[in-house]
Design an enzyme around this catalytic site. Structure first.
Site, PDB file in Angstrom:
ATOM      1  N   ASP A  69       0.842  -1.193   0.000  1.00 19.33           N
ATOM      2  CA  ASP A  69       0.000   0.000   0.000  1.00 19.33           C
ATOM      3  C   ASP A  69       0.878   1.245   0.000  1.00 19.33           C
ATOM      4  OD1 ASP A  69      -2.161  -1.699   0.242  1.00 19.33           O
ATOM      5  OD2 ASP A  69      -2.474  -1.302   2.377  1.00 19.33           O
ATOM      6  N   LYS A  70       0.351   2.334  -0.535  1.00 21.31           N
ATOM      7  CA  LYS A  70       1.101   3.592  -0.566  1.00 21.31           C
ATOM      8  C   LYS A  70       1.652   3.955   0.809  1.00 21.31           C
ATOM      9  CE  LYS A  70      -1.207   7.477  -0.638  1.00 21.31           C
ATOM     10  NZ  LYS A  70      -0.745   8.160   0.615  1.00 21.31           N
TER      11      LYS A  70
END
Length: 223
Positions: A69-70
């Site tokens: 995930d970012k």
């Protein structure tokens, strides 16, 4: 209740360091991805900056095998050529890799270890959020172990058995201990307790594409 999904998305990826390289050889490059940087570019030109974009600029032909995930930091391996990509990609597909994450979660987790087994599906009204859904959700399991209990939080080792989107984040929320700083799944004091998502991919192991020897890469969490 979770906060409404924001209607606008401001992307300010970190630039220092531009690339944090843990290991490089003829087949692979292993990176330590910072929180806030996309693993791969988005469709919008404003989301072009990513770990993959930066990696390809330095290592032409580098290919993404898996993602974080970012807002999750930690270890990502990329392949330098097609054969290495296929070799490692199959290990991810057949769950032959080993990995664990470190997280700080809200509150004191009572037990010392456990297994979360809750099916996950996309929350279509609040994409990209995921939700527990016993009717259309896909099987999802996470093992966890307590590392330390702090004043208002618990440090955990999280071992995903499956690899669903946002799996660790949703599972921790569902047992009443959201990950600190999680803008998608934490609220109130749990959200305000950290200025970033307190989730880090700390270890990744797999068989090297040349020779098949087991290799393990580690990264200490920055929190």
């Amino acid at each position: 209740m979770l906060n409404p999904m924001p209607k606008t998305f401001v992307y300010n990826p970190p630039i220092d360091p531009w690339l944090d390289i843990i290991h490089e050889d003829d087949d692979i490059v292993v990176f330590n991805k910072p929180s806030g940087l996309l693993s791969v570019p988005g469709k919008d030109p404003a989301l072009a900056d990513s770990l993959q974009t930066r990696a390809v600029a330095r290592f032409p032909g580098a290919g993404t095998i898996h993602r974080l995930d970012k807002d999750t930091s930690g270890i990502i391996v990329m392949a330098k050529h097609k054969a290495a990509h296929g070799h490692i990609g199959k290990q991810f597909e057949y769950r032959q890799t080993t990995k664990f994450y470190i997280a700080r979660v809200w509150g004191h987790v009572a037990e010392d270890e456990g297994l979360i087994d809750l099916p996950l599906a996309t929350d279509w009204e609040n994409k990209p959020r995921q939700e527990v859904n016993h009717e259309r959700g896909r099987p999802s399991q996470t093992r966890w172990e307590v590392i330390a209990r702090e004043d208002k939080a618990t440090r955990l080792k999280l071992i995903p058995i499956t690899g669903r989107t946002h799996q660790l984040r949703v599972h921790m929320k569902e047992i009443g201990h959201p990950i600190l700083g999680d803008e998608f799944y934490a609220t109130g004091d749990a959200l305000a307790a950290a200025d970033r998502l307190q989730l880090h991919a700390a270890e990744l192991g797999f068989r090297h594409p040349t020779g098949g020897e087991p290799v393990v890469f580690r990264s200490e969490p920055p929190f």
